[in-house]
Scaffold this motif. Structure first.
Motif, PDB file in Angstrom:
ATOM      1  N   THR A 155      -8.073  49.856 -15.800  1.00  0.00           N
ATOM      2  CA  THR A 155      -7.549  50.237 -14.107  1.00  0.00           C
ATOM      3  C   THR A 155      -8.138  52.219 -15.080  1.00  0.00           C
ATOM      4  O   THR A 155      -8.094  52.152 -16.097  1.00  0.00           O
ATOM      5  N   LEU A 156      -8.804  52.359 -14.564  1.00  0.00           N
ATOM      6  CA  LEU A 156     -10.194  53.481 -14.588  1.00  0.00           C
ATOM      7  C   LEU A 156      -9.590  54.490 -14.155  1.00  0.00           C
ATOM      8  O   LEU A 156      -9.381  54.949 -13.014  1.00  0.00           O
ATOM      9  N   GLY A 157      -8.978  56.209 -14.530  1.00  0.00           N
ATOM     10  CA  GLY A 157      -8.431  57.013 -14.244  1.00  0.00           C
ATOM     11  C   GLY A 157      -9.835  57.852 -13.499  1.00  0.00           C
ATOM     12  O   GLY A 157     -10.491  58.353 -14.897  1.00  0.00           O
ATOM     13  N   LEU A 158     -10.911  58.613 -12.607  1.00  0.00           N
ATOM     14  CA  LEU A 158     -11.719  59.150 -13.096  1.00  0.00           C
ATOM     15  C   LEU A 158     -11.919  60.959 -12.111  1.00  0.00           C
ATOM     16  O   LEU A 158     -10.363  60.851 -11.207  1.00  0.00           O
ATOM     17  N   SER A 159     -12.740  61.384 -12.832  1.00  0.00           N
ATOM     18  CA  SER A 159     -13.149  62.838 -11.852  1.00  0.00           C
ATOM     19  C   SER A 159     -14.431  63.316 -12.115  1.00  0.00           C
ATOM     20  O   SER A 159     -14.732  63.471 -12.688  1.00  0.00           O
ATOM     21  N   ALA A 160     -14.558  64.129 -10.865  1.00  0.00           N
ATOM     22  CA  ALA A 160     -16.020  64.185 -10.727  1.00  0.00           C
ATOM     23  C   ALA A 160     -15.901  65.897  -9.607  1.00  0.00           C
ATOM     24  O   ALA A 160     -15.631  66.080  -9.099  1.00  0.00           O
ATOM     25  N   LEU A 161     -16.587  66.771 -10.018  1.00  0.00           N
ATOM     26  CA  LEU A 161     -16.500  67.753  -9.280  1.00  0.00           C
ATOM     27  C   LEU A 161     -18.153  67.990  -9.136  1.00  0.00           C
ATOM     28  O   LEU A 161     -19.260  68.071 -10.163  1.00  0.00           O
ATOM     29  N   ASP A 162     -18.210  68.528  -7.794  1.00  0.00           N
ATOM     30  CA  ASP A 162     -19.382  68.971  -7.406  1.00  0.00           C
ATOM     31  C   ASP A 162     -19.970  70.225  -6.831  1.00  0.00           C
ATOM     32  O   ASP A 162     -19.263  70.334  -5.709  1.00  0.00           O
ATOM     33  N   SER A 163     -20.161  71.308  -7.095  1.00  0.00           N
ATOM     34  CA  SER A 163     -20.062  72.519  -6.540  1.00  0.00           C
ATOM     35  C   SER A 163     -20.932  72.994  -5.502  1.00  0.00           C
ATOM     36  O   SER A 163     -20.293  74.215  -4.851  1.00  0.00           O
ATOM     37  N   GLY A 164     -22.277  71.718  -5.776  1.00  0.00           N
ATOM     38  CA  GLY A 164     -22.504  71.642  -3.972  1.00  0.00           C
ATOM     39  C   GLY A 164     -22.287  71.144  -2.922  1.00  0.00           C
ATOM     40  O   GLY A 164     -21.543  72.045  -1.871  1.00  0.00           O
TER      41      GLY A 164
ATOM     42  N   ALA B   9     -14.115  57.130  -5.264  1.00  0.00           N
ATOM     43  CA  ALA B   9     -12.226  56.949  -5.253  1.00  0.00           C
ATOM     44  C   ALA B   9     -11.806  57.415  -6.900  1.00  0.00           C
ATOM     45  O   ALA B   9     -12.545  57.864  -7.803  1.00  0.00           O
ATOM     46  N   PRO B  10     -11.211  58.554  -7.450  1.00  0.00           N
ATOM     47  CA  PRO B  10     -10.104  58.494  -8.453  1.00  0.00           C
ATOM     48  C   PRO B  10      -9.729  57.772  -9.517  1.00  0.00           C
ATOM     49  O   PRO B  10      -9.298  57.623 -10.504  1.00  0.00           O
ATOM     50  N   ILE B  11      -9.301  56.614  -8.744  1.00  0.00           N
ATOM     51  CA  ILE B  11      -9.197  55.537  -9.295  1.00  0.00           C
ATOM     52  C   ILE B  11      -9.810  53.882  -8.989  1.00  0.00           C
ATOM     53  O   ILE B  11     -10.437  53.024  -7.897  1.00  0.00           O
ATOM     54  N   LYS B  12     -10.130  53.667 -10.294  1.00  0.00           N
ATOM     55  CA  LYS B  12     -10.987  51.942  -9.932  1.00  0.00           C
ATOM     56  C   LYS B  12     -10.719  51.039 -11.081  1.00  0.00           C
ATOM     57  O   LYS B  12     -10.369  51.301 -12.307  1.00  0.00           O
ATOM     58  N   THR B  13     -10.387  49.661 -10.898  1.00  0.00           N
ATOM     59  CA  THR B  13      -9.621  48.518 -11.723  1.00  0.00           C
ATOM     60  C   THR B  13     -11.485  48.011 -11.946  1.00  0.00           C
ATOM     61  O   THR B  13     -12.421  48.710 -11.304  1.00  0.00           O
ATOM     62  N   TRP B  14     -11.269  48.055 -13.153  1.00  0.00           N
ATOM     63  CA  TRP B  14     -12.171  47.462 -13.762  1.00  0.00           C
ATOM     64  C   TRP B  14     -12.672  46.545 -14.855  1.00  0.00           C
ATOM     65  O   TRP B  14     -11.397  46.769 -15.531  1.00  0.00           O
ATOM     66  N   VAL B  15     -12.614  45.860 -15.167  1.00  0.00           N
ATOM     67  CA  VAL B  15     -13.153  44.570 -15.684  1.00  0.00           C
ATOM     68  C   VAL B  15     -14.157  44.280 -17.068  1.00  0.00           C
ATOM     69  O   VAL B  15     -14.838  44.566 -17.231  1.00  0.00           O
ATOM     70  N   MET B  16     -13.578  44.964 -18.314  1.00  0.00           N
ATOM     71  CA  MET B  16     -13.962  44.964 -19.386  1.00  0.00           C
ATOM     72  C   MET B  16     -15.106  43.148 -20.069  1.00  0.00           C
ATOM     73  O   MET B  16     -14.678  42.269 -19.493  1.00  0.00           O
ATOM     74  N   THR B  17     -16.085  43.893 -20.677  1.00  0.00           N
ATOM     75  CA  THR B  17     -16.471  42.693 -21.770  1.00  0.00           C
ATOM     76  C   THR B  17     -15.332  41.779 -22.259  1.00  0.00           C
ATOM     77  O   THR B  17     -13.805  42.003 -22.461  1.00  0.00           O
ATOM     78  N   THR B  18     -15.193  40.213 -22.757  1.00  0.00           N
ATOM     79  CA  THR B  18     -14.518  39.454 -22.786  1.00  0.00           C
ATOM     80  C   THR B  18     -14.570  39.863 -24.936  1.00  0.00           C
ATOM     81  O   THR B  18     -15.010  40.698 -25.181  1.00  0.00           O
ATOM     82  N   GLY B  19     -13.013  38.952 -24.943  1.00  0.00           N
ATOM     83  CA  GLY B  19     -12.968  39.575 -27.014  1.00  0.00           C
ATOM     84  C   GLY B  19     -12.460  40.890 -27.231  1.00  0.00           C
ATOM     85  O   GLY B  19     -12.437  42.202 -26.386  1.00  0.00           O
ATOM     86  N   GLU B  20     -12.384  41.250 -28.716  1.00  0.00           N
ATOM     87  CA  GLU B  20     -11.443  41.425 -29.152  1.00  0.00           C
ATOM     88  C   GLU B  20     -12.449  43.198 -29.663  1.00  0.00           C
ATOM     89  O   GLU B  20     -13.767  42.752 -29.824  1.00  0.00           O
ATOM     90  N   GLY B  21     -11.966  44.091 -29.967  1.00  0.00           N
ATOM     91  CA  GLY B  21     -12.796  44.836 -30.441  1.00  0.00           C
ATOM     92  C   GLY B  21     -13.235  46.640 -30.182  1.00  0.00           C
ATOM     93  O   GLY B  21     -12.290  46.536 -28.559  1.00  0.00           O
ATOM     94  N   THR B  22     -14.227  47.297 -29.868  1.00  0.00           N
ATOM     95  CA  THR B  22     -14.641  48.540 -29.469  1.00  0.00           C
ATOM     96  C   THR B  22     -15.579  48.350 -28.130  1.00  0.00           C
ATOM     97  O   THR B  22     -16.265  46.879 -27.631  1.00  0.00           O
TER      98      THR B  22
END
Length: 91
Positions: free
Chosen positions: A1-10, A35-48
């Motif tokens: 689950t990603l927590g997201l934030s974006a601001l735009d002054s325009g 949206a401020p929250i997004k479920t996202w699937v990363m690539t499979t396997g261990e590591g970075t």
């Protein structure tokens, strides 16, 4: 689950603002409503693992690419307990 934030002054990040994601910074998901929250699937396997995101404001301007990285380590550690031969209790 990603927590997201974006601001735009325009024009702002209200109705019509979008976001899209990538695991490799080449192949991107279809744009979707911001949206401020997004479920996202990363690539499979261990590591970075790195996830990339772009945001689009209400006026249609896409942000630069933003990324964050984690190290996925789901392998449980191996533990061994050795009892002294004389049967002594270790406290």
């Amino acid at each position: 689950t990603l927590g997201l934030s974006a601001l735009d002054s325009g024009s702002g990040m209200g109705t019509g603002a979008q976001m899209k994601f990538s695991n490799d910074n080449t192949n991107w998901s279809n744009p979707e409503s911001f949206a401020p929250i997004k479920t996202w699937v990363m690539t499979t396997g261990e590591g970075t693992k790195t996830v990339y995101v772009k945001f689009k404001d209400v006026a249609g301007n896409w942000s630069s690419i933003i990324s964050d990285t984690i190290i996925l380590d789901s392998i449980k550690p191996q533990v061994a307990i050795t009892v002294p031969q004389d049967g002594a209790i270790i406290k």
